[in-house]
Design an enzyme around this catalytic site. Structure first.
Site, short mmCIF file in Angstrom:
data_model
loop_
_atom_site.label_atom_id
_atom_site.label_comp_id
_atom_site.label_asym_id
_atom_site.label_seq_id
_atom_site.Cartn_x
_atom_site.Cartn_y
_atom_site.Cartn_z
N GLU A 210 1.14 -1.19 -0.05
CA GLU A 210 0.02 -0.25 -0.20
C GLU A 210 1.26 1.34 -0.31
O GLU A 210 1.27 1.44 1.07
CB GLU A 210 -1.12 -0.11 1.18
CG GLU A 210 -0.21 -0.22 2.62
CD GLU A 210 -1.57 -0.36 3.15
OE1 GLU A 210 -2.05 -0.79 3.36
OE2 GLU A 210 -2.18 1.07 4.01
N CYS B 60 -1.48 1.99 9.86
CA CYS B 60 -0.52 1.63 8.84
C CYS B 60 -0.38 -0.29 8.28
O CYS B 60 -0.62 -0.80 9.33
CB CYS B 60 0.66 1.22 10.00
SG CYS B 60 0.84 3.11 10.52
N1 SAH Z 1 9.92 0.52 9.40
C1 SAH Z 1 9.39 2.40 9.55
C2 SAH Z 1 8.77 3.27 8.67
C3 SAH Z 1 7.69 2.31 9.15
S1 SAH Z 1 6.28 3.08 10.26
C4 SAH Z 1 9.71 3.26 11.07
O1 SAH Z 1 9.86 1.55 12.42
O2 SAH Z 1 10.10 3.87 11.48
C5 SAH Z 1 6.08 4.52 10.26
C6 SAH Z 1 5.96 5.41 11.34
O3 SAH Z 1 4.48 5.04 12.00
C7 SAH Z 1 6.78 4.32 12.44
O4 SAH Z 1 7.03 5.72 13.43
C8 SAH Z 1 5.86 3.97 13.21
O5 SAH Z 1 6.17 3.53 14.24
C9 SAH Z 1 4.26 4.33 12.94
N2 SAH Z 1 3.30 3.35 13.58
C10 SAH Z 1 2.78 2.36 12.35
N3 SAH Z 1 1.92 1.48 13.44
C11 SAH Z 1 1.43 2.71 13.80
C12 SAH Z 1 -0.03 2.82 14.77
N4 SAH Z 1 -0.45 1.74 14.52
N5 SAH Z 1 -0.42 4.06 15.06
C13 SAH Z 1 0.39 4.93 14.96
N6 SAH Z 1 1.80 4.84 14.22
C14 SAH Z 1 2.00 3.46 13.89
#
Ligand code: SAH
Length: 346
Positions: free
Chosen positions: A94, A335
């Site tokens: 996505e 996400c």
């Molecule tokens: N793997 C990388 C990039 C992808 S995630 C990382 O960890 O930074 C992008 C951002 O969204 C990251 O800060 C992640 O921790 C956050 N994220 C993932 N799932 C989430 C959720 N359910 N609610 C809020 N932020 C989330």
């Protein structure tokens, strides 16, 4: 499925080398590059001004990893579009297109799935399937531009996947997207987000790119961080912070720390104070994100008041902090959620 290397991941100089190898004239490289990166074709047969012999030569060595649009969800209120794409080997990823006053911003995936296993994130639930190629990262941007007939000016690598677990392809992607022969997007308009792979933060710093580095922190100490991010068992906050200082030293770019607020887990006043202590005096920015509830998990986002209190405590310590503006609320799926629900046949 057996696939050959991705043609769209070749740099212009690598394409030039292929013209030499095949006895073709050098200017054909620029023509092919233009088809792949300006016109973003999905089949080699579309390269109408390229001799069939050279097309066949390329087809013998490479595949074109195109993205087929499976689904598009649009939030009519703020213009945000979520896309589901099918890859050459039938995986699903996505990407998101967001409309801001200053232009269009794309959020792209860097892997199919993710192996980091952050407990609040839907992307990691099925583990990692494979890395995306540089060409596939570019393709997400090209296809979204085409679908909405817009020009994307900002990129965040914050979709599914850990970009620093796919570092070489990410670097290749960065070089190609900022290249004058490609979309020529300025590094300043690109943000890469990592859960904190320390050695790669340092490697990136040494490249002195003008991009923004975002660190998914989500906890002010290792003990708490380990309970929500398995990667914290390998990388200590103190080492991540030292690597961020090094990044700032090398690039002069202010680092962003992402902090997703989960009710009752990391949103207490103590956490805010500890976080303030941790980043005090650093030239950085904190982005607070009320956590998006994920169906498979029972985390609850911090309330508006709690979020505001957390922010105030940071501000009191003169720390730069914003609360992330929610985009695409009407089509929201946290996400990796859209991909998951699609694969579950919903
Ligand atoms: N793997 C990388 C990039 C992808 S995630 C990382 O960890 O930074 C992008 C951002 O969204 C990251 O800060 C992640 O921790 C956050 N994220 C993932 N799932 C989430 C959720 N359910 N609610 C809020 N932020 C989330």
């Amino acid at each position: 499925m057996e696939t050959k290397p991705d043609l769209r991941s070749l740099s212009i100089s690598e394409l030039k080398a292929e013209t030499e190898n095949s006895g073709e004239k050098a200017f054909r490289a620029a023509q092919v590059y233009d088809w792949l990166h300006k016109k973003s074709i999905s089949a080699l047969s579309e390269m109408s001004n390229v001799p069939l012999s050279f097309r066949n030569y390329l087809a013998g060595k490479y595949d074109l990893y195109s993205m087929e649009k499976l689904k598009k969800l649009k939030d009519e209120e703020d213009g945000t579009c979520k896309f589901l794409f099918k890859t050459i080997d039938d995986n699903v990823i996505e990407s998101v297109l967001m409309r801001y006053e200053h232009g269009y911003s794309a959020c792209i995936s860097s892997q199919v799935g993710c192996k980091m296993g952050c407990v609040f994130c839907a992307s990691g639930i099925g583990g990692k399937v494979r890395d995306l190629t540089a060409g596939e990262m570019l393709e997400q941007i090209y296809e979204m531009q085409k679908a909405e007939n817009v020009r994307i000016s900002n990129i965040v690598v914050m979709g599914t996947g850990e970009p620093f677990d796919n570092f070489d392809n990410f670097i290749r992607f960065y070089e190609m997207i900022t290249d004058k022969d490609g979309l020529n997007i300025s590094g300043r308009n690109i943000t890469v987000s990592t859960c904190g792979i320390v050695d790669k933060i340092r490697e990136l710093a040494d490249k002195k790119y003008a991009l923004t580095l975002a660190i998914s922190l989500h906890a002010p100490n290792d003990t708490l961080r380990k309970t929500i991010m398995p990667s914290a068992n390998k990388y200590r906050i103190s080492d991540i912070m030292a690597a961020c200082d090094y990044f700032f030293e090398k690039t002069g770019r202010r680092v962003t720390f992402e902090y997703s607020l989960i009710s009752g887990i990391n949103d207490s006043a103590e956490c805010a104070k500890e976080l303030a202590e941790l980043v005090k005096g650093k030239n950085c920015h904190i982005n607070l994100i009320p956590v998006n509830p994920v169906k498979e998990r029972d985390f609850v986002r911090s309330g508006t008041e709690k979020t505001a209190d957390f922010k105030k405590l940071l501000e009191k310590n003169r720390i730069n902090v914003t609360i992330r503006r929610g985009m695409g609320k009407n089509i929201d799926a946290a996400c990796g959620q859209l991909r998951r629900s699609y694969m579950n046949g919903e």
